[in-house]
Design an enzyme around this catalytic site. Structure first.
Site, PDB file in Angstrom:
ATOM      1  N   LEU A  12      12.901  -0.882  13.502  1.00 40.45           N
ATOM      2  CA  LEU A  12      11.714  -1.725  13.350  1.00 40.45           C
ATOM      3  C   LEU A  12      10.784  -1.219  12.258  1.00 40.45           C
ATOM      4  O   LEU A  12      10.039  -1.993  11.669  1.00 40.45           O
ATOM      5  CB  LEU A  12      10.952  -1.794  14.674  1.00 40.45           C
ATOM      6  CG  LEU A  12      11.707  -2.385  15.870  1.00 40.45           C
ATOM      7  CD1 LEU A  12      10.861  -2.303  17.129  1.00 40.45           C
ATOM      8  CD2 LEU A  12      12.105  -3.829  15.589  1.00 40.45           C
ATOM      9  N   GLY A  13      10.818   0.061  12.008  1.00 40.66           N
ATOM     10  CA  GLY A  13       9.935   0.637  11.001  1.00 40.66           C
ATOM     11  C   GLY A  13      10.155   2.134  10.903  1.00 40.66           C
ATOM     12  O   GLY A  13      10.698   2.763  11.811  1.00 40.66           O
ATOM     13  N   GLY A  15       8.319   5.884   9.173  1.00 41.90           N
ATOM     14  CA  GLY A  15       7.235   6.571   8.494  1.00 41.90           C
ATOM     15  C   GLY A  15       7.690   7.948   8.078  1.00 41.90           C
ATOM     16  O   GLY A  15       8.862   8.311   8.195  1.00 41.90           O
ATOM     17  N   MET A  17       7.032  10.614   9.495  1.00 38.71           N
ATOM     18  CA  MET A  17       7.216  11.498  10.635  1.00 38.71           C
ATOM     19  C   MET A  17       8.235  10.992  11.647  1.00 38.71           C
ATOM     20  O   MET A  17       8.922  11.781  12.303  1.00 38.71           O
ATOM     21  CB  MET A  17       5.870  11.692  11.336  1.00 38.71           C
ATOM     22  CG  MET A  17       5.881  12.655  12.484  1.00 38.71           C
ATOM     23  SD  MET A  17       4.203  12.837  13.127  1.00 38.71           S
ATOM     24  CE  MET A  17       4.481  14.042  14.417  1.00 38.71           C
ATOM     25  N   LYS A  35       9.822   5.005  19.593  1.00 38.91           N
ATOM     26  CA  LYS A  35       9.481   5.799  18.415  1.00 38.91           C
ATOM     27  C   LYS A  35      10.039   7.203  18.600  1.00 38.91           C
ATOM     28  O   LYS A  35       9.724   7.891  19.572  1.00 38.91           O
ATOM     29  CB  LYS A  35       7.964   5.839  18.214  1.00 38.91           C
ATOM     30  CG  LYS A  35       7.555   6.427  16.867  1.00 38.91           C
ATOM     31  CD  LYS A  35       6.115   6.108  16.548  1.00 38.91           C
ATOM     32  CE  LYS A  35       5.747   6.516  15.142  1.00 38.91           C
ATOM     33  NZ  LYS A  35       4.359   6.157  14.783  1.00 38.91           N
ATOM     34  N   ASP A 129      -5.926   5.055  10.032  1.00 42.05           N
ATOM     35  CA  ASP A 129      -4.972   4.388   9.139  1.00 42.05           C
ATOM     36  C   ASP A 129      -4.929   2.889   9.424  1.00 42.05           C
ATOM     37  O   ASP A 129      -3.853   2.287   9.476  1.00 42.05           O
ATOM     38  CB  ASP A 129      -3.584   5.003   9.293  1.00 42.05           C
ATOM     39  CG  ASP A 129      -2.683   4.723   8.074  1.00 42.05           C
ATOM     40  OD1 ASP A 129      -3.228   4.386   6.999  1.00 42.05           O
ATOM     41  OD2 ASP A 129      -1.455   4.848   8.206  1.00 42.05           O
ATOM     42  N   LYS A 131      -4.874  -0.713   8.522  1.00 38.42           N
ATOM     43  CA  LYS A 131      -4.442  -1.448   7.328  1.00 38.42           C
ATOM     44  C   LYS A 131      -3.592  -2.623   7.789  1.00 38.42           C
ATOM     45  O   LYS A 131      -3.163  -2.684   8.955  1.00 38.42           O
ATOM     46  CB  LYS A 131      -3.639  -0.535   6.398  1.00 38.42           C
ATOM     47  CG  LYS A 131      -2.419   0.099   7.049  1.00 38.42           C
ATOM     48  CD  LYS A 131      -1.727   1.066   6.088  1.00 38.42           C
ATOM     49  CE  LYS A 131      -0.524   1.736   6.771  1.00 38.42           C
ATOM     50  NZ  LYS A 131       0.145   2.694   5.854  1.00 38.42           N
ATOM     51  N   ASN A 134      -0.438  -2.097   9.824  1.00 33.55           N
ATOM     52  CA  ASN A 134      -0.606  -1.541  11.167  1.00 33.55           C
ATOM     53  C   ASN A 134      -1.308  -2.504  12.110  1.00 33.55           C
ATOM     54  O   ASN A 134      -1.743  -2.114  13.196  1.00 33.55           O
ATOM     55  CB  ASN A 134      -1.374  -0.215  11.116  1.00 33.55           C
ATOM     56  CG  ASN A 134      -0.475   0.942  10.715  1.00 33.55           C
ATOM     57  OD1 ASN A 134       0.742   0.869  10.855  1.00 33.55           O
ATOM     58  ND2 ASN A 134      -1.076   2.012  10.208  1.00 33.55           N
ATOM     59  N   ASP A 151       0.611   2.007  15.748  1.00 35.59           N
ATOM     60  CA  ASP A 151       0.789   3.248  14.989  1.00 35.59           C
ATOM     61  C   ASP A 151      -0.471   4.124  14.966  1.00 35.59           C
ATOM     62  O   ASP A 151      -1.283   4.052  14.051  1.00 35.59           O
ATOM     63  CB  ASP A 151       1.235   2.945  13.557  1.00 35.59           C
ATOM     64  CG  ASP A 151       1.811   4.194  12.893  1.00 35.59           C
ATOM     65  OD1 ASP A 151       1.721   5.281  13.487  1.00 35.59           O
ATOM     66  OD2 ASP A 151       2.357   4.080  11.786  1.00 35.59           O
TER      67      ASP A 151
END
Length: 346
Positions: A12-13, A15, A17, A35, A129, A131, A134, A151
């Site tokens: 799904l995504g 980053g 980390m 996650k 964060d 934005k 997110n 997130d």
């Protein structure tokens, strides 16, 4: 984890980390977002601690506009947590596909995001964060707009909720430069990072929703930081014909000095809500109907109250018609022969 047609887990995504996958909770029989921290980073105690803080920060925020965390675990050297799967798309994806949003829709999105900030503020959490990527737009059968903040990977826990001695920030810059507040650029704890920083980032997000771009761009972080201290590029807004109240809202959210912004998320929420109520066509239509209904009621009451008075006034000015009533005749003469006159006249 769910596997796609290619035989690989559905991602799904991702980053710096961790990676988020679409997965299934076999106990609760529900689809979730899972996650998982990168295995290499999981060996770093600081990274593991930060990952756990992220999960706890999101888990402590219970609100419809925040994707909730349902489980945290560690197994075979990996750390992971399960959270609510938001079916929909990010604001960034929506704007890239459809272009800038209409004013009323953008204000509704920002109002819902401000509600999430307000409850996070109560929990002592700063996202750091905020934005468009997110912020998720959830889609469901009812077609009701629902915004979800996701997130909390760089979230900061403040006040009594913070763990004693825990490292609450990472070295260097934290966040996304184009959406970060001036105090985030300072780094090393030079300026306090609190909810007002998230308010600034949400202001940049509102600008992006209305224009399709961020107000300050640069090839380097230093260029962006330098432009933040200057005047807002209001020329980017000229073709939008935004009401003055909305421009004022943007200016307050994007003030370089935190003390010139709304001081709390609840204060911001009130300001955004006033704009939304004033410039939302449906809300204006409802207000117009209420005003017309009120005016009609007033006229009815006035008519009922003034009716008797007007009736009396009308009667007082009506001309009086005079007439003569002729009563039956009576023969009062001495001549009895005149009696037939009485009978004839009657």
């Amino acid at each position: 984890m769910e596997v796609g047609a290619d035989g690989f887990p559905v991602e799904l995504g991702a980053g710096a980390m961790a990676i988020t996958y679409r997965a299934r909770d076999t106990v609760l029989n529900s689809t979730v977002a899972l996650k998982v921290i990168n295995r290499s980073m999981a060996q770093n105690p600081g990274a593991r601690s930060r990952f756990l803080r992220e999960a706890r920060a999101a888990a402590n925020i219970h609100h419809p506009n925040v994707a909730r965390v349902t489980y945290y675990g560690e197994q075979d050297g990996e750390c992971f947590y399960a959270m609510e799967l938001v079916e929909g798309e990010t604001l960034e994806a929506r704007v890239r596909r459809d272009g800038p949003m209409p004013l009323a829709l953008a204000l509704e999105v920002i109002e819902q995001a401000a509600r999430a900030l307000a409850v996070a503020e109560v929990c002592g959490v700063v996202h750091r964060d905020i934005k468009p990527s997110n912020l998720m737009l959830e889609s469901d059968a009812s077609e009701t707009l629902m915004v979800k903040v996701i997130d909390y990977g760089v979230a900061k826990v403040m006040g009594p909720q913070a763990e004693p001695g825990a490292e609450q920030t990472q070295a260097g810059f934290i966040g996304t430069p184009a959406f970060a507040s001036p105090e985030q650029f300072a780094g090393n704890g030079q300026l306090p990072i609190d909810t007002r920083s998230d308010i600034y980032s949400l202001g940049v997000t509102l600008w992006y929703l209305l224009t399709g771009r961020t107000p300050f761009v640069g090839r380097t972080m230093e260029e962006i930081r330098a432009r933040q201290t200057g005047e807002l590029p209001l020329e980017q807004l000229k073709g939008l014909h935004l009401p003055g109240q909305v421009v004022t809202l943007l200016k307050s959210m994007l003030a370089p000095d935190p003390k010139d912004r709304p001081q709390t998320a609840r204060e911001l929420l009130s300001a955004v809500h006033r704009c939304y109520q004033r410039f939302n066509p449906e809300a204006r239509s409802r207000r117009r109907r209420v005003v017309l209904a009120g005016a009609a009621s007033t006229l009815v009451i006035a008519a009922v109250a003034l009716g008797p008075w007007l009736y009396q006034r009308t009667r007082s000015f009506t001309p009086i018609e005079r007439s003569i009533a002729v009563l039956p005749f009576e023969n009062r003469s001495s001549d009895k022969e005149n009696a037939y006159f009485v009978d004839g006249i009657q």
